[in-house]
Each structure stands twice: as structure tokens, then as C-alpha cells.
Scaffold this active site. Sequence first.
Site, PDB file in Angstrom:
ATOM      1  N   HIS A  72     -31.891   7.939   6.660  1.00  0.00           N
ATOM      2  CA  HIS A  72     -31.682   6.703   7.199  1.00  0.00           C
ATOM      3  C   HIS A  72     -31.552   6.576   8.580  1.00  0.00           C
ATOM      4  CE1 HIS A  72     -29.493   4.588   3.704  1.00  0.00           C
ATOM      5  NE2 HIS A  72     -30.489   5.135   3.241  1.00  0.00           N
ATOM      6  N   TYR A 201     -21.003  -1.651   7.185  1.00  0.00           N
ATOM      7  CA  TYR A 201     -19.602  -1.446   7.488  1.00  0.00           C
ATOM      8  C   TYR A 201     -18.969  -2.852   7.652  1.00  0.00           C
ATOM      9  CZ  TYR A 201     -20.139   3.712   7.449  1.00  0.00           C
ATOM     10  OH  TYR A 201     -20.449   4.891   7.306  1.00  0.00           O
ATOM     11  N   PRO A 293     -12.760   8.454   5.144  1.00  0.00           N
ATOM     12  CA  PRO A 293     -14.365   8.665   5.017  1.00  0.00           C
ATOM     13  C   PRO A 293     -15.043   7.695   5.960  1.00  0.00           C
ATOM     14  CG  PRO A 293     -13.117   7.673   3.110  1.00  0.00           C
ATOM     15  CD  PRO A 293     -12.069   7.844   4.070  1.00  0.00           C
ATOM     16  N   LYS A 297     -17.648  11.990   7.683  1.00  0.00           N
ATOM     17  CA  LYS A 297     -17.682  13.321   8.469  1.00  0.00           C
ATOM     18  C   LYS A 297     -17.170  14.376   7.369  1.00  0.00           C
ATOM     19  CE  LYS A 297     -19.323  12.216  12.242  1.00  0.00           C
ATOM     20  NZ  LYS A 297     -20.552  11.957  11.706  1.00  0.00           N
ATOM     21  N   TYR A 384     -22.241   9.454  14.821  1.00  0.00           N
ATOM     22  CA  TYR A 384     -22.282   9.217  13.552  1.00  0.00           C
ATOM     23  C   TYR A 384     -23.642  10.154  13.224  1.00  0.00           C
ATOM     24  CZ  TYR A 384     -22.923   6.680   9.280  1.00  0.00           C
ATOM     25  OH  TYR A 384     -23.084   6.239   7.825  1.00  0.00           O
TER      26      TYR A 384
HETATM   27  P1  FAD Z   1     -13.749  20.547  -2.051  1.00  0.00           P
HETATM   28  O1  FAD Z   1     -14.918  19.865  -2.211  1.00  0.00           O
HETATM   29  O2  FAD Z   1     -12.281  19.909  -2.345  1.00  0.00           O
HETATM   30  O3  FAD Z   1     -13.794  21.940  -2.838  1.00  0.00           O
HETATM   31  C1  FAD Z   1     -12.888  22.731  -3.280  1.00  0.00           C
HETATM   32  C2  FAD Z   1     -12.877  23.640  -4.375  1.00  0.00           C
HETATM   33  O4  FAD Z   1     -11.907  24.448  -4.331  1.00  0.00           O
HETATM   34  C3  FAD Z   1     -12.800  22.615  -5.503  1.00  0.00           C
HETATM   35  O5  FAD Z   1     -13.885  22.882  -6.469  1.00  0.00           O
HETATM   36  C4  FAD Z   1     -11.554  23.214  -6.184  1.00  0.00           C
HETATM   37  O6  FAD Z   1     -11.571  22.898  -7.656  1.00  0.00           O
HETATM   38  C5  FAD Z   1     -11.631  24.459  -5.716  1.00  0.00           C
HETATM   39  N1  FAD Z   1      -9.862  25.005  -5.956  1.00  0.00           N
HETATM   40  C6  FAD Z   1      -8.741  24.140  -5.391  1.00  0.00           C
HETATM   41  N2  FAD Z   1      -7.847  24.965  -5.680  1.00  0.00           N
HETATM   42  C7  FAD Z   1      -7.933  26.276  -6.027  1.00  0.00           C
HETATM   43  C8  FAD Z   1      -7.385  27.500  -6.459  1.00  0.00           C
HETATM   44  N3  FAD Z   1      -6.170  27.503  -6.264  1.00  0.00           N
HETATM   45  N4  FAD Z   1      -8.277  28.325  -6.730  1.00  0.00           N
HETATM   46  C9  FAD Z   1      -9.559  28.481  -7.036  1.00  0.00           C
HETATM   47  N5  FAD Z   1     -10.187  26.976  -6.680  1.00  0.00           N
HETATM   48  C10 FAD Z   1      -9.590  26.121  -5.960  1.00  0.00           C
HETATM   49  N6  FAD Z   1     -16.545  12.730   2.723  1.00  0.00           N
HETATM   50  C11 FAD Z   1     -17.398  12.206   3.422  1.00  0.00           C
HETATM   51  O7  FAD Z   1     -18.287  12.740   4.331  1.00  0.00           O
HETATM   52  N7  FAD Z   1     -17.992  10.585   2.825  1.00  0.00           N
HETATM   53  C12 FAD Z   1     -17.164  10.233   1.773  1.00  0.00           C
HETATM   54  O8  FAD Z   1     -17.822   9.117   1.475  1.00  0.00           O
HETATM   55  C13 FAD Z   1     -16.186  10.980   1.255  1.00  0.00           C
HETATM   56  N8  FAD Z   1     -15.442  10.425   0.255  1.00  0.00           N
HETATM   57  C14 FAD Z   1     -14.523  11.172  -0.351  1.00  0.00           C
HETATM   58  C15 FAD Z   1     -13.774  10.689  -1.622  1.00  0.00           C
HETATM   59  C16 FAD Z   1     -13.080  11.300  -2.153  1.00  0.00           C
HETATM   60  C17 FAD Z   1     -12.366  10.657  -3.446  1.00  0.00           C
HETATM   61  C18 FAD Z   1     -12.523  12.646  -1.654  1.00  0.00           C
HETATM   62  C19 FAD Z   1     -11.253  13.342  -2.434  1.00  0.00           C
HETATM   63  C20 FAD Z   1     -13.448  13.326  -0.565  1.00  0.00           C
HETATM   64  C21 FAD Z   1     -14.396  12.563  -0.077  1.00  0.00           C
HETATM   65  N9  FAD Z   1     -14.828  12.825   1.316  1.00  0.00           N
HETATM   66  C22 FAD Z   1     -15.901  12.241   1.689  1.00  0.00           C
HETATM   67  C23 FAD Z   1     -14.761  14.252   1.633  1.00  0.00           C
HETATM   68  C24 FAD Z   1     -15.389  15.358   1.025  1.00  0.00           C
HETATM   69  O9  FAD Z   1     -15.870  15.144  -0.334  1.00  0.00           O
HETATM   70  C25 FAD Z   1     -14.986  16.582   1.353  1.00  0.00           C
HETATM   71  O10 FAD Z   1     -14.800  16.943   2.853  1.00  0.00           O
HETATM   72  C26 FAD Z   1     -15.869  17.642   0.865  1.00  0.00           C
HETATM   73  O11 FAD Z   1     -15.785  17.900  -0.488  1.00  0.00           O
HETATM   74  C27 FAD Z   1     -15.201  19.053   1.440  1.00  0.00           C
HETATM   75  O12 FAD Z   1     -15.839  20.381   0.632  1.00  0.00           O
HETATM   76  P2  FAD Z   1     -14.814  21.495   0.237  1.00  0.00           P
HETATM   77  O13 FAD Z   1     -15.791  22.233  -0.275  1.00  0.00           O
HETATM   78  O14 FAD Z   1     -14.203  22.054   1.732  1.00  0.00           O
HETATM   79  O15 FAD Z   1     -13.472  21.219  -0.609  1.00  0.00           O
END
Ligand code: FAD
Length: 393
Positions: A72, A201, A293, A297, A384
Site C-alpha cells: 500500500h 480512517y 491499534p 503499530k 505510519y
Molecule cells: P502475542 O501475539 O500476544 O503472543 C504471545 C504468545 O504467548 C501467545 O501465543 C500466548 O498464547 C503465549 N503465552 C501467553 N502466556 C503464556 C505462558 N504463560 N506460557 C507460554 N506461552 C504463553 N496490532 C496492530 O499492529 N494492528 C492491529 O490491527 C491489531 N489488532 C489487534 C487486535 C487484537 C484483538 C489484539 C489483542 C491485538 C491487536 N494488535 C494489533 C496487536 C498485535 O496483535 C500484537 O502487538 C502482536 O500480537 C504482538 O505479538 P507478540 O508475539 O508480542 O504477542
Amino acid sequence: MKTQVAIVGAGPSGLLLGQLLHLQGIDTVILEAKSPEYVLSRIRAGVLEQGAVDLLREAGAGARMDREGHVHEGFTIAFAGRRERIDLKSLTNGKTVMVYGQTEVTRDLMNARKESGALSIYEAHDVQLHDFYGDKPRVSFVKDGEAIELECDYIAGCDGFHGISRKSVPESAIRNFERVYPFGWLGVLSHTPPVTPELIYANHDRGFALCSMRSDNLSRYYVQVTHEDKVEDWSDERFWNELRKRLPEDVAASLVTGPSIEKSIAPLRSFVAEPMKFGRLFLVGDAAHIVPPTGAKGLNLAASDVYTLYHLLRKAYHDGRSDLLDRYSEICLRRIWKAERFSWWMTTLLHKLSDDPFGQRMQLADLDYFTGSLAGRTTIAENYVGLPYERIE
Ligand code: FAD
């Protein structure tokens, strides 16, 4: 059981870090509380910055993204009956973003890990972190009823906002900064063509709306809702009607609707934990910070933390420079706070914050000012597409 880096969590942070380290010959074990199917069922982010795209390619997990993702070059902000396009490419010397769903990123990383033969243990229960302030940290967990201990050099806490890693740190060693917004996003995913090829947006008297997409026939739409709203209160018909009211008329007229295949409400929150390193434990991604969101980011910040930790660990293992690991928090937090600022600013600019008419006029003046000047549009565009990663020398 022994490894060099124990990674807690198989979300995008944990999987990406694991893959990059594996390619450098550094051994990792990933411990994930849920099943692979559960992890893949979470519908989340969809917009990738250039830095995240490059990192996925470097991890050997970029081929499908390059085939199926959509580059995009701009997006639109709609307000007060106007539509202003932010031309990302021309405003940032050619930078763009990639629209490719987090679920697909996760799937590609899972496949790459499977092919690499590196160990991931799903449905690892009761994960606990031990002795990370000493030289010999350990992670204990239960798998299929058996208690197992994993010895390691370092622990990467990639387990998201509700994970165990941040909670394992003594309260006196960590400082949390937080803002909870008095509204959430009701999101709908549908097998329908996106209403426009680029994201829109919308700031509207009835509240914020966002038109986003995952592919040519998979659309993701959001409307701002209150904390009191429940998903059950929102039939598909009510959702589509409300979305139409918040969009410019011609856009609303061309909206193709269909049954929702996923519908959920996400609260909006800004959160940062400082520092992000505690002895031999590193917090990565959502375990250390959350953004609303609005600026797209969350996933991208996770990728930039991974970039920093990956390069520091590479220096530690290959060049004997473990002293550089002490710079992890400082390097990450410099970029995180700027992304927090942008996400907070976009959120306060675009959402209905109250019924206060003065506040609403201030928002419109801000939108008029920023979209009406080259400097303003450039500021939006360069944030962005993502601020540069700090190189590790
Ligand atoms: P996570 O994706 O949360 O992964 C963490 C992992 O650790 C999970 O698989 C979990 O099951 C595991 N875990 C947790 N506790 C334990 C434990 N005790 N032992 C072992 N494993 C464990 N970001 C954007 O940029 N744009 C968006 O539109 C956007 N929409 C979102 C919508 C929702 C509903 C949510 C919740 C988040 C959104 N985000 C968005 C944020 C983005 O999804 C996160 O920033 C991203 O997933 C971060 O990745 P991560 O691997 O750090 O954490």
C-alpha cells in the site's frame, strides 16, 4: 533439557526471534501455552512496516507474503465530509507498508520453524521462570502431565500482555506506564471485497470507523463502541448500518456487505513497562508494551524489539560482546515511546472523545492543519511507515 535461548510464547515475537537465531546457529526452544490451532485462530494485526517485512524475509518466512501480500502506497483520512490521502510513498522517499494478516505471518513462521527442525513445545502448562538474575536461568513447565526443566543462557519473554514473563519480575524492579481509553473497537471480518483498495480512517460525529482488509476478498472493518457494548448487541445488520453512517457517502454507497466470519470487541490501551531487561530475562513485544491499534503499530513494535534482541544476542554469541545486551532496554524504549506517541495521537485525533463541542472543533482543526500542510502529511507518513531501526554497532 538444555538450550541457549528459552523463548516463552509462540506469537509473532517468539517465532520470529526463534527463526532469526536459528539461522545464526543459536539454539532455541519455544514454549507456548496454547495449541497451534488456537494461536492461528486469533484475528489481529494486518499492516506491516518495511522493517517488519525485511525481517520476515531475513528469517526466510517472506516468500508467501511477497506473493500474496498487498503493498500500500497510501491511506485516506476522512473527516468533516472531506477525504485526504496520505501518499506514503512520495512523502517518505519511496517507503510503503504491506497489508498481510498477522495470522498468515504466524502461519509462515510456524512452517519455517517446523522445516528448520528447531523445537517448539505447544500446550506447555504452568510455565515458570527461575533464577534469571543469576548466571544459570531455568524455565520449568508441565507437558502432558510431566514436569520438565529447561536450562538456558537467556530467556526471551515473548508471551504477550497477559503472559507470565513480566509478572515474574519483582514489583520494585519495574515501572508501568498506562492509559486505558474509554472506548473499544468492534471489528468484523467478512468474505467481501474491500470497499476501497486502501485503508480509510474516518473521524465522525458518531465515532471512529476504519475500513481495512486482509486480501482481495477478505475485509476487516471496525467501529468505535463504548465499554458497555457487547458483541451480542451487534447483529451484522446493525454493524453494517452503523459503519455506513460513519463513512463518506460515496464510500458507504459502494460498501459490499456479507455475513461476519469473526466479530469481536477489543479494548484500547497504551502501556509501557520499563526497563525491558532483568538480568538474563528480556521482555519482547506485547509482553512489554501495548498500543491502541489506530496507528497499526503493535505487531510492528514487536518486530523492532526482535530486531534489537536478535542483533544483540548475535553479538554476544559470535563476538563475545555480552556487555552490549545491557543496551537492550534503552535502544528498544527510544523507538517504543515514539510509536506510543503516534498511536496515542492518532487515537485522540480520530475518535469521539466526548460530547464537548470545543474538543471536537480542536480535532477538526488538527486534522485540517496536519492534512493541509506538506510538513503535517510528512509527519503522519513517516510515523505510519515506521521510524528507522537503530543499528547495533
Ligand atoms: P502475542 O501475539 O500476544 O503472543 C504471545 C504468545 O504467548 C501467545 O501465543 C500466548 O498464547 C503465549 N503465552 C501467553 N502466556 C503464556 C505462558 N504463560 N506460557 C507460554 N506461552 C504463553 N496490532 C496492530 O499492529 N494492528 C492491529 O490491527 C491489531 N489488532 C489487534 C487486535 C487484537 C484483538 C489484539 C489483542 C491485538 C491487536 N494488535 C494489533 C496487536 C498485535 O496483535 C500484537 O502487538 C502482536 O500480537 C504482538 O505479538 P507478540 O508475539 O508480542 O504477542
